[in-house]
Motif scaffolding. Sequence first.
Motif, PDB file in Angstrom:
ATOM      1  N   ILE A  27       0.864  -1.170   0.000  1.00  0.00           N
ATOM      2  CA  ILE A  27       0.000   0.000   0.000  1.00  0.00           C
ATOM      3  C   ILE A  27       0.907   1.229   0.000  1.00  0.00           C
ATOM      4  O   ILE A  27       1.675   1.444   0.943  1.00  0.00           O
ATOM      5  N   ILE A  28       0.829   1.991  -1.076  1.00  0.00           N
ATOM      6  CA  ILE A  28       1.689   3.167  -1.220  1.00  0.00           C
ATOM      7  C   ILE A  28       0.844   4.430  -1.058  1.00  0.00           C
ATOM      8  O   ILE A  28      -0.392   4.402  -1.150  1.00  0.00           O
ATOM      9  N   GLU A  29       1.521   5.552  -0.769  1.00  0.00           N
ATOM     10  CA  GLU A  29       0.859   6.861  -0.719  1.00  0.00           C
ATOM     11  C   GLU A  29       1.529   7.740  -1.774  1.00  0.00           C
ATOM     12  O   GLU A  29       2.746   7.963  -1.715  1.00  0.00           O
ATOM     13  N   SER A  30       0.745   8.224  -2.727  1.00  0.00           N
ATOM     14  CA  SER A  30       1.329   8.876  -3.887  1.00  0.00           C
ATOM     15  C   SER A  30       0.283   9.785  -4.535  1.00  0.00           C
ATOM     16  O   SER A  30      -0.914   9.683  -4.214  1.00  0.00           O
ATOM     17  N   PRO A  31       0.701  10.666  -5.466  1.00  0.00           N
ATOM     18  CA  PRO A  31      -0.254  11.599  -6.069  1.00  0.00           C
ATOM     19  C   PRO A  31      -1.252  10.910  -6.996  1.00  0.00           C
ATOM     20  O   PRO A  31      -0.923   9.939  -7.684  1.00  0.00           O
ATOM     21  N   GLY A  32      -2.450  11.466  -7.010  1.00  0.00           N
ATOM     22  CA  GLY A  32      -3.490  11.000  -7.912  1.00  0.00           C
ATOM     23  C   GLY A  32      -4.495  12.102  -8.180  1.00  0.00           C
ATOM     24  O   GLY A  32      -4.492  13.149  -7.515  1.00  0.00           O
ATOM     25  N   PHE A  33      -5.334  11.876  -9.177  1.00  0.00           N
ATOM     26  CA  PHE A  33      -6.375  12.831  -9.556  1.00  0.00           C
ATOM     27  C   PHE A  33      -7.725  12.119  -9.447  1.00  0.00           C
ATOM     28  O   PHE A  33      -7.854  10.948  -9.788  1.00  0.00           O
ATOM     29  N   VAL A  34      -8.744  12.871  -9.010  1.00  0.00           N
ATOM     30  CA  VAL A  34     -10.079  12.299  -8.863  1.00  0.00           C
ATOM     31  C   VAL A  34     -11.054  13.070  -9.741  1.00  0.00           C
ATOM     32  O   VAL A  34     -11.051  14.309  -9.756  1.00  0.00           O
ATOM     33  N   ASP A  35     -11.880  12.330 -10.481  1.00  0.00           N
ATOM     34  CA  ASP A  35     -13.006  12.912 -11.207  1.00  0.00           C
ATOM     35  C   ASP A  35     -14.126  11.880 -11.193  1.00  0.00           C
ATOM     36  O   ASP A  35     -14.073  10.921 -10.404  1.00  0.00           O
ATOM     37  N   ARG A  36     -15.112  12.016 -12.044  1.00  0.00           N
ATOM     38  CA  ARG A  36     -16.246  11.091 -11.982  1.00  0.00           C
ATOM     39  C   ARG A  36     -15.873   9.665 -12.377  1.00  0.00           C
ATOM     40  O   ARG A  36     -16.636   8.732 -12.145  1.00  0.00           O
ATOM     41  N   PHE A  37     -14.679   9.490 -12.970  1.00  0.00           N
ATOM     42  CA  PHE A  37     -14.232   8.145 -13.338  1.00  0.00           C
ATOM     43  C   PHE A  37     -13.499   7.447 -12.199  1.00  0.00           C
ATOM     44  O   PHE A  37     -13.117   6.288 -12.327  1.00  0.00           O
ATOM     45  N   GLY A  38     -13.258   8.147 -11.101  1.00  0.00           N
ATOM     46  CA  GLY A  38     -12.614   7.528  -9.950  1.00  0.00           C
ATOM     47  C   GLY A  38     -11.285   8.170  -9.605  1.00  0.00           C
ATOM     48  O   GLY A  38     -10.974   9.287 -10.030  1.00  0.00           O
ATOM     49  N   ILE A  39     -10.484   7.434  -8.822  1.00  0.00           N
ATOM     50  CA  ILE A  39      -9.159   7.898  -8.427  1.00  0.00           C
ATOM     51  C   ILE A  39      -8.147   7.358  -9.422  1.00  0.00           C
ATOM     52  O   ILE A  39      -8.037   6.147  -9.627  1.00  0.00           O
TER      53      ILE A  39
END
Length: 488
Positions: free
Chosen positions: A355-367
């Motif tokens: 389980i890593i912690e890292s950058p991501g983007f969220v929109d209606r398609f998910g993370i």
Amino acid sequence: MSFKIAIIGAGSVGFTKKLFTDILCVPEFKDIEFALTDVSEHNLQMIKAILDRIVEANRLPTKVTATTDRRKALEGARYVISCVRVGGLEAYADDIRIPLKYGIDQCVGDTICAGGILYGQRNIPVILDFCKDIREVAETNVKFLNYANPMAMNTWAAIEYGKVDTVGLCHGVQHGAEQIAEVLGAKSRQELDYVCSGINHQTWFIDLRLNGRPIGKDELVAAFEAHPVYSQQEKLRIDVLKRFGVYSTESNGHLSEYLPWYRKRPDEITRWIDMSDWIHGETGGYLRYSTETRNWFETEYPQFLEAASKPIDQEKRSNEHASHILEALETNRVYRGHFNVKNDGVITNLPQDAIIESPGFVDRFGINMAAGITLPEACAATCISSINVQRMSVHAAISGDIDLLKLAVLHDPLVGAVSTPEEVWQMVDEMVVAQAAWLPQYAHGVPAARERLSTSQVKTREWAGAARRSVRSIEELRAEKAALKQAG
């Protein structure tokens, strides 16, 4: 919009209130339902009264329900948020007290080290119960947002064994970024752009840009050493920055217990910590803080209830990820944050199952995670040591294998720097016996552990730790708050 959010462990009153007001800062969310659930009816009714007061004061149609029946709270939920502390402060006290008998001095003890590993053993069976209920009664595409520690272990268990769409959320990255922005003289946090990656509580600012200008190690070290407060409070963190070349998200006290170098000798501990606040390295600091916070809330509850009558200030919406994730998923307003998920190629030089912690983007398609990140080698090596401990700990919690549990504790970096194998074996027996009420998976092994303890020759000592403070009384807390108010 109308949907249901279930909050498990909603009796974590201050944090539940923060999540609640954050979510209601999204205009489209005024018609949603919050279903609160907790094992404590007392705490549940206190937080419900506060949230009801907020709804009334802001003239909102928001629905708030509260029940100790978890399945009822989860029925039809689109989102489930967990902030549970299994075993409460009673079990947590043993996470700190028992390892001290074997020379292991922890500041927090909720992530790895002896305390964090046992915390995971208490949490994981309960997390799997949550997941079973979520699969059976929540919405089909429900998302589980885990705020509970140990973050990586809980999220690992929920994804791998609970089979629920889960993301782990923490605020360490945001707090670290706030510090960096301050020492660099940024006028606002928006001037700082960064990539932060690793594992929860060991995440690293591997790319920093202030108004588009790259910030290197030497400039950052000089900025921290020149700061009148952080130069004293973050001595260990600054030392790691000098040696690793990148800054860690986690506080001085937290980071000190994940590494094998700074807390292994009692006479060295005080060199690296700061006693101005618990988070900078105090022995059992978070246990003391949590105890004082609980006592303060119980005593000063009428003030909390009165404060809930104020209008929600959207300018004070916090940087906790939950409300921003829900807003992005439901409205398609894109949100960038740092999330705890299964690696699966996101970080190239960490294990795929971690389980890593890292950058991501969220929109209606998910993370959607930014993949292909490579950590500096020293950062990866440190993370891998913890990941190996987390993996064994999760597998031990699932199987109830006490020998595997002992091996997980043995391989912990700080435990290994302080204790012998014989001491680790006895310490784990002692902790399992003391916490048997919250460790159903080890019930079969408790009688044998108790028998081993009765004949053990391993010596222990009663030790408060290198830098322990007593829990302050309500009167002392009032006096301190009054003094700070007068000074400010």
